[in-house]
Enzyme design. Sequence first.
Site, PDB file in Angstrom:
ATOM      1  N   ASP A  81       0.854  -1.190   0.000  1.00 33.78           N
ATOM      2  CA  ASP A  81       0.000   0.000   0.000  1.00 33.78           C
ATOM      3  C   ASP A  81       0.894   1.246   0.000  1.00 33.78           C
ATOM      4  OD1 ASP A  81      -2.179   1.650   0.103  1.00 33.78           O
ATOM      5  OD2 ASP A  81      -2.884   0.980   2.067  1.00 33.78           O
TER       6      ASP A  81
ATOM      7  N   ASP B 277      -3.469   2.560  -5.752  1.00 28.40           N
ATOM      8  CA  ASP B 277      -2.274   2.647  -4.901  1.00 28.40           C
ATOM      9  C   ASP B 277      -2.054   1.436  -4.001  1.00 28.40           C
ATOM     10  OD1 ASP B 277      -4.436   3.090  -3.251  1.00 28.40           O
ATOM     11  OD2 ASP B 277      -3.514   4.735  -2.145  1.00 28.40           O
ATOM     12  N   GLU B 278      -2.696   0.312  -4.268  1.00 31.99           N
ATOM     13  CA  GLU B 278      -2.481  -0.865  -3.435  1.00 31.99           C
ATOM     14  C   GLU B 278      -2.756  -2.135  -4.223  1.00 31.99           C
ATOM     15  OE1 GLU B 278      -5.283  -1.607  -0.230  1.00 31.99           O
ATOM     16  OE2 GLU B 278      -6.689  -0.178  -1.122  1.00 31.99           O
TER      17      GLU B 278
END
Length: 419
Positions: free
Chosen positions: A27, A121-122
């Site tokens: 993350d 974003d993860e």
Amino acid sequence: MGRGDGSGRIVSPEGADDSGTGILHVDMDAFYAAVEVLHDPSLRGLPLIIGGRDGRSVVSSASYEARRFGVRSAMPVGQALRLCPTARVVPPDFTRYRAVSAQVMEIFQSITPLVEPLSIDEAFLDVRGVRRLWGSPGEIAALIRRRVRDEVGITCSVGVAATKHVAKMASTVSKPDGMLVVPAARTQEFLDPRPVGAMWGVGPKAAEALGRRGIRLIRDVREAPAEALERAVGPALGQRMQDLARGLDPRSVETERVEKSIGHEETFDRDIADLDLLRSELLRLSDRVGARLRSSGWHAGAVAIKIRFADFTTVSRTVSLPEPTDVGQRIGETAVGLFGHIERRDPVRLVGVRAEKLRSAGASAMALWDDDEDQRRLEGTLDDARARFGVGMITRARHVGGVDRRGPDAEQPRPFGRE
């Protein structure tokens, strides 16, 4: 936005025991804010709020310097500035974020083909099959953190565990810029003292309902009678929570994710009380949803609307369709009908339309009669025209002179799920 302001973070020492693990959750830390600092290094160390400059916008992300003042995701920017008056407000640049996200995902793919992106974003990674290439799961996690820092210029946090649920919890606990390894044999030891709200998929309302029954820790969930969980959150969620509380999570890393819904929403510059304008906006958003369905090859089996009033009270309504469709007019008629069943008539600050129960367009092609054929042909022609002349140049007459919007970012699609 991960774990608040980063206080209370827990990280593993170098060479920590990673026996029985193989699932990573990676993350990025305060991703939007980190990308803005990457673009403009003079922002480093400052409290940053990513969002519209007007007070009616909401916070998309915030730097950890701003979070220490209580700034949180989805908070109105005006409220965030009252908490942190010295914060710099930076408008979001989604093109920039997507470009950096592509760099990060490319690093993941260079390590293992088993990558499941959860958002921009993860992602989850299954690294059990690449140990001979890169080392143990803990060593691979450390390698990923180094490469993201050195090759992209931002930081990430990584959870290493035997299951997806524990890996995601571990990455949250280690934020920012940390790594936490939970060996399989110590899974229960890690889970038991965590608050029930830390479980993946347990929202504030569920946590509150459980708390009223004295179920506050994951240990409490594990030990609670099934009937108590069922009364608090229902049988399905109750059983799932108890399995996760015991470290049971059979889900594998899925490299191909089926889109579950397609939606668009709009936040207005001013609260809107004019019902005709609100209906027009629902129709406009429905056309955009229909266009995305057609371009993606999906039909919608259900339509949902989202209405947020001036006091931030949010109401949602959903209905299944008699026949799946990708036609904006059909979706719009359904959305307007749902809106008509909402009795509250206070001014509105946000409206949204979402297509749900998606199925392949090919699966709907066996019908002997298609009531939407003519309208689909017309909307297909509009799709072609927009592709040639631009989205903003071609529109239905009913949309001309509609609601004032927020400016150049108003056409950015925003998913319902996560804001």
